[in-house]
Structures are given as structure tokens and as C-alpha cells.
Scaffold this motif. Structure first.
Motif, PDB file in Angstrom:
ATOM      1  N   ARG A  53     -37.385  55.141   6.755  1.00  0.00           N
ATOM      2  CA  ARG A  53     -35.959  55.416   6.625  1.00  0.00           C
ATOM      3  C   ARG A  53     -35.444  54.976   5.269  1.00  0.00           C
ATOM      4  O   ARG A  53     -34.657  55.672   4.632  1.00  0.00           O
ATOM      5  CB  ARG A  53     -35.178  54.722   7.743  1.00  0.00           C
ATOM      6  N   CYS A  57     -33.904  57.321   2.282  1.00  0.00           N
ATOM      7  CA  CYS A  57     -32.643  56.999   1.618  1.00  0.00           C
ATOM      8  C   CYS A  57     -32.835  56.968   0.100  1.00  0.00           C
ATOM      9  O   CYS A  57     -32.066  57.566  -0.650  1.00  0.00           O
ATOM     10  CB  CYS A  57     -32.118  55.656   2.127  1.00  0.00           C
ATOM     11  N   CYS A  78     -30.729  51.027   1.064  1.00  0.00           N
ATOM     12  CA  CYS A  78     -31.983  51.303   1.773  1.00  0.00           C
ATOM     13  C   CYS A  78     -32.258  50.233   2.829  1.00  0.00           C
ATOM     14  O   CYS A  78     -32.641  50.546   3.965  1.00  0.00           O
ATOM     15  CB  CYS A  78     -33.143  51.378   0.786  1.00  0.00           C
ATOM     16  N   LEU A  81     -30.286  50.499   6.140  1.00  0.00           N
ATOM     17  CA  LEU A  81     -30.835  51.404   7.146  1.00  0.00           C
ATOM     18  C   LEU A  81     -31.918  50.721   7.973  1.00  0.00           C
ATOM     19  O   LEU A  81     -32.018  50.935   9.187  1.00  0.00           O
ATOM     20  CB  LEU A  81     -31.407  52.662   6.488  1.00  0.00           C
ATOM     21  N   GLU A  82     -32.724  49.913   7.329  1.00  0.00           N
ATOM     22  CA  GLU A  82     -33.762  49.181   8.056  1.00  0.00           C
ATOM     23  C   GLU A  82     -33.136  48.164   9.022  1.00  0.00           C
ATOM     24  O   GLU A  82     -33.607  48.001  10.142  1.00  0.00           O
ATOM     25  CB  GLU A  82     -34.702  48.474   7.080  1.00  0.00           C
ATOM     26  N   GLN A  85     -31.734  50.121  11.978  1.00  0.00           N
ATOM     27  CA  GLN A  85     -32.812  50.543  12.868  1.00  0.00           C
ATOM     28  C   GLN A  85     -33.353  49.367  13.683  1.00  0.00           C
ATOM     29  O   GLN A  85     -33.584  49.492  14.882  1.00  0.00           O
ATOM     30  CB  GLN A  85     -33.953  51.192  12.071  1.00  0.00           C
TER      31      GLN A  85
END
Length: 100
Positions: A53, A57, A78, A81-82, A85
Motif C-alpha cells: 500500500r 502511494c 505512505c 496508509l500502513e 491498514q
């Protein structure tokens, strides 16, 4: 053209996540052991992985703007997003009463 090094990308991303969690640990320290346990689990949940992910990004941004204006800001985006998740996976495991 920039050479893509996925291992270096993952290492840099982990450093951003670790820095964020370090900041949160400092902020939450007055809350005691419960907050410390929460952060320890957050560290476990955000450690390792393929970071697809985050890579999507990164490359999505680079497709629009080939020259990165602020590499640190892109790395934080970036990493976010991790973190999102990881949070979703933990929530799913909690809802399913899963141990892992």
C-alpha cells in the motif's frame, strides 16, 4: 530515472512509523501501563510486511509528480496508509475474537 530499492523503501518506512510511535509513547506516557501496552502492540502490528500500500502511494504520487518536492512528507503519507491498514487488521481480529 531513480532506481527502486524495495528493501530501502521498507526500511525508511519503518523508521517513519517507529518515529511516529515514539512520539505517541512520549505523549501517552502519563497514562501509564495501559498506554504502554497499547503502543507495544502497535509496534508489533506495524512491523514488517511487504508495504505494498505504501509503495502504491509512493508510485501514485510519482506518476503525477516525478520530482518529489518533500520526501519526508511523502514518506509520512505512505506510512499513514500502513498505520491505517494495521489498525483495520487489528479491529477485524478484535471483531472476530481472533488471537492473531
Amino acid at each position: 530515472m531513480t532506481t527502486w530499492d524495495p528493501a530501502d523503501f521498507r526500511t525508511r518506512l519503518q523508521a517513519v512509523l517507529d518515529h511516529f510511535l515514539d512520539e505517541q509513547a512520549e505523549r501517552l506516557q502519563p497514562l501509564g501501563d495501559d498506554a504502554a501496552r497499547l503502543l507495544a502492540e502497535a509496534r508489533t502490528s506495524t512491523a514488517g510486511g511487504k508495504r505494498l500500500r505504501a509503495a502504491f502511494c509512493h508510485w501514485g504520487y510519482r506518476a503525477i509528480r516525478p520530482q518529489v518536492v518533500d520526501a519526508n512528507a511523502l514518506a509520512r503519507a505512505c506510512a499513514s496508509l500502513e498505520l491505517l491498514q494495521a489498525s483495520a487488521l487489528v479491529h477485524d481480529d478484535y471483531m472476530d475474537a481472533s488471537d492473531t
